[in-house]
Design a protein around this motif. Structure first.
Motif, PDB file in Angstrom:
ATOM      1  N   MET A   1       0.825  -1.196   0.000  1.00  0.00           N
ATOM      2  CA  MET A   1       0.000   0.000   0.000  1.00  0.00           C
ATOM      3  C   MET A   1       0.867   1.257   0.000  1.00  0.00           C
ATOM      4  SD  MET A   1      -3.070   0.872  -0.134  1.00  0.00           S
ATOM      5  CE  MET A   1      -4.156   2.199   0.184  1.00  0.00           C
ATOM      6  N   ALA A   2       2.004   1.186   0.661  1.00  0.00           N
ATOM      7  CA  ALA A   2       2.894   2.351   0.721  1.00  0.00           C
ATOM      8  C   ALA A   2       3.415   2.702  -0.673  1.00  0.00           C
ATOM      9  CB  ALA A   2       4.049   2.080   1.671  1.00  0.00           C
ATOM     10  N   GLY A   3       3.592   1.680  -1.508  1.00  0.00           N
ATOM     11  CA  GLY A   3       4.063   1.921  -2.871  1.00  0.00           C
ATOM     12  C   GLY A   3       3.057   2.714  -3.688  1.00  0.00           C
ATOM     13  N   VAL A   4       1.782   2.449  -3.478  1.00  0.00           N
ATOM     14  CA  VAL A   4       0.727   3.166  -4.197  1.00  0.00           C
ATOM     15  C   VAL A   4       0.704   4.630  -3.753  1.00  0.00           C
ATOM     16  CG1 VAL A   4      -1.769   3.336  -4.545  1.00  0.00           C
ATOM     17  CG2 VAL A   4      -0.668   1.101  -4.541  1.00  0.00           C
ATOM     18  N   ILE A   5       0.822   4.867  -2.468  1.00  0.00           N
ATOM     19  CA  ILE A   5       0.816   6.243  -1.944  1.00  0.00           C
ATOM     20  C   ILE A   5       2.028   7.007  -2.461  1.00  0.00           C
ATOM     21  CG2 ILE A   5       0.982   7.614   0.164  1.00  0.00           C
ATOM     22  CD1 ILE A   5      -0.724   5.435   1.521  1.00  0.00           C
ATOM     23  N   THR A   6       3.185   6.363  -2.478  1.00  0.00           N
ATOM     24  CA  THR A   6       4.390   6.996  -3.010  1.00  0.00           C
ATOM     25  C   THR A   6       4.214   7.317  -4.487  1.00  0.00           C
ATOM     26  OG1 THR A   6       5.736   5.780  -1.428  1.00  0.00           O
ATOM     27  CG2 THR A   6       6.874   6.711  -3.329  1.00  0.00           C
ATOM     28  N   TYR A   7       3.633   6.410  -5.226  1.00  0.00           N
ATOM     29  CA  TYR A   7       3.394   6.627  -6.652  1.00  0.00           C
ATOM     30  C   TYR A   7       2.495   7.843  -6.872  1.00  0.00           C
ATOM     31  CZ  TYR A   7       1.504   5.959 -11.324  1.00  0.00           C
ATOM     32  OH  TYR A   7       1.096   6.142 -12.615  1.00  0.00           O
ATOM     33  N   ILE A   8       1.417   7.951  -6.097  1.00  0.00           N
ATOM     34  CA  ILE A   8       0.489   9.075  -6.236  1.00  0.00           C
ATOM     35  C   ILE A   8       1.175  10.390  -5.879  1.00  0.00           C
ATOM     36  CG2 ILE A   8      -1.634  10.100  -5.302  1.00  0.00           C
ATOM     37  CD1 ILE A   8      -2.742   7.226  -5.119  1.00  0.00           C
ATOM     38  N   LYS A   9       1.949  10.408  -4.802  1.00  0.00           N
ATOM     39  CA  LYS A   9       2.669  11.623  -4.412  1.00  0.00           C
ATOM     40  C   LYS A   9       3.656  12.054  -5.495  1.00  0.00           C
ATOM     41  CE  LYS A   9       2.460  11.138   0.606  1.00  0.00           C
ATOM     42  NZ  LYS A   9       3.224  10.887   1.836  1.00  0.00           N
ATOM     43  N   GLU A  10       4.393  11.097  -6.038  1.00  0.00           N
ATOM     44  CA  GLU A  10       5.357  11.419  -7.090  1.00  0.00           C
ATOM     45  C   GLU A  10       4.656  11.874  -8.377  1.00  0.00           C
ATOM     46  OE1 GLU A  10       7.822   7.978  -7.496  1.00  0.00           O
ATOM     47  OE2 GLU A  10       8.910   8.366  -5.624  1.00  0.00           O
ATOM     48  N   SER A  11       3.496  11.313  -8.661  1.00  0.00           N
ATOM     49  CA  SER A  11       2.742  11.733  -9.843  1.00  0.00           C
ATOM     50  C   SER A  11       2.295  13.176  -9.716  1.00  0.00           C
ATOM     51  CB  SER A  11       1.523  10.829 -10.044  1.00  0.00           C
ATOM     52  OG  SER A  11       1.936   9.515 -10.335  1.00  0.00           O
ATOM     53  N   PHE A  12       1.763  13.550  -8.548  1.00  0.00           N
ATOM     54  CA  PHE A  12       1.356  14.938  -8.340  1.00  0.00           C
ATOM     55  C   PHE A  12       2.552  15.880  -8.407  1.00  0.00           C
ATOM     56  CE2 PHE A  12      -2.640  13.324  -6.346  1.00  0.00           C
ATOM     57  CZ  PHE A  12      -3.517  14.022  -7.162  1.00  0.00           C
ATOM     58  N   GLU A  13       3.666  15.462  -7.860  1.00  0.00           N
ATOM     59  CA  GLU A  13       4.885  16.270  -7.917  1.00  0.00           C
ATOM     60  C   GLU A  13       5.322  16.481  -9.367  1.00  0.00           C
ATOM     61  OE1 GLU A  13       8.066  18.470  -6.463  1.00  0.00           O
ATOM     62  OE2 GLU A  13       6.381  17.659  -5.312  1.00  0.00           O
ATOM     63  N   GLU A  14       5.258  15.439 -10.148  1.00  0.00           N
ATOM     64  CA  GLU A  14       5.618  15.526 -11.569  1.00  0.00           C
ATOM     65  C   GLU A  14       4.693  16.488 -12.305  1.00  0.00           C
ATOM     66  OE1 GLU A  14       7.869  14.411 -14.984  1.00  0.00           O
ATOM     67  OE2 GLU A  14       8.175  13.712 -12.922  1.00  0.00           O
ATOM     68  N   LEU A  15       3.383  16.367 -12.064  1.00  0.00           N
ATOM     69  CA  LEU A  15       2.420  17.237 -12.731  1.00  0.00           C
ATOM     70  C   LEU A  15       2.597  18.699 -12.318  1.00  0.00           C
ATOM     71  CD1 LEU A  15      -0.817  15.069 -12.528  1.00  0.00           C
ATOM     72  CD2 LEU A  15       0.417  15.707 -14.592  1.00  0.00           C
ATOM     73  N   LYS A  16       2.925  18.924 -11.067  1.00  0.00           N
ATOM     74  CA  LYS A  16       3.033  20.288 -10.560  1.00  0.00           C
ATOM     75  C   LYS A  16       4.304  20.982 -11.028  1.00  0.00           C
ATOM     76  CE  LYS A  16       3.558  20.933  -6.102  1.00  0.00           C
ATOM     77  NZ  LYS A  16       3.321  21.043  -4.657  1.00  0.00           N
ATOM     78  N   ASN A  17       5.414  20.267 -11.085  1.00  0.00           N
ATOM     79  CA  ASN A  17       6.709  20.907 -11.308  1.00  0.00           C
ATOM     80  C   ASN A  17       7.354  20.644 -12.660  1.00  0.00           C
ATOM     81  OD1 ASN A  17       6.717  22.066  -8.699  1.00  0.00           O
ATOM     82  ND2 ASN A  17       7.398  20.118  -7.847  1.00  0.00           N
ATOM     83  N   HIS A  18       6.964  19.594 -13.361  1.00  0.00           N
ATOM     84  CA  HIS A  18       7.718  19.217 -14.566  1.00  0.00           C
ATOM     85  C   HIS A  18       6.898  19.197 -15.855  1.00  0.00           C
ATOM     86  CE1 HIS A  18      11.143  18.272 -12.071  1.00  0.00           C
ATOM     87  NE2 HIS A  18      10.392  17.487 -11.319  1.00  0.00           N
ATOM     88  N   VAL A  19       5.586  19.351 -15.754  1.00  0.00           N
ATOM     89  CA  VAL A  19       4.748  19.328 -16.947  1.00  0.00           C
ATOM     90  C   VAL A  19       4.520  20.764 -17.400  1.00  0.00           C
ATOM     91  CG1 VAL A  19       2.451  18.774 -17.837  1.00  0.00           C
ATOM     92  CG2 VAL A  19       3.616  17.167 -16.322  1.00  0.00           C
ATOM     93  N   SER A  20       4.700  21.017 -18.700  1.00  0.00           N
ATOM     94  CA  SER A  20       4.413  22.353 -19.214  1.00  0.00           C
ATOM     95  C   SER A  20       2.970  22.355 -19.722  1.00  0.00           C
ATOM     96  CB  SER A  20       5.386  22.729 -20.334  1.00  0.00           C
ATOM     97  OG  SER A  20       5.258  21.851 -21.412  1.00  0.00           O
TER      98      SER A  20
END
Length: 64
Positions: A1-20
Motif C-alpha cells: 500500500m505504501a508503494g501506491v501512496i508513493t506513486y500518487i505523491k510522485e505523480s502529483f509532484e511531476e504534474l506540478k513541477n515538470h509538466v508544461s
C-alpha cells in the motif's frame, strides 16, 4: 500500500513541477476549434447516413 501512496505523491509532484501546461487562452481557442470540427463532422456523418438510408430504402422498394 505504501508503494501506491508513493506513486500518487510522485505523480502529483511531476504534474506540478515538470509538466508544461498549455496557456489558458490557447486551451480555450483549441477547445472551441475541436467543438466546431466535431459539430461539422457529426453533421457530415448524419448527411451521409441519411443519403445511404434513403438509397437502401429505394433499393428495397424497387425490389418489391
Amino acid at each position: 500500500m505504501a508503494g501506491v501512496i508513493t506513486y500518487i505523491k510522485e505523480s502529483f509532484e511531476e504534474l506540478k513541477n515538470h509538466v508544461s501546461w498549455t496557456p489558458w487562452p490557447e486551451a480555450q481557442r483549441l477547445t472551441v476549434l475541436v467543438a466546431v470540427f466535431s459539430i461539422i463532422f457529426s453533421l457530415a456523418i448524419w448527411g451521409v447516413d441519411t443519403v445511404f438510408s434513403k438509397a437502401v430504402k429505394a433499393y428495397f422498394d424497387f425490389l418489391n
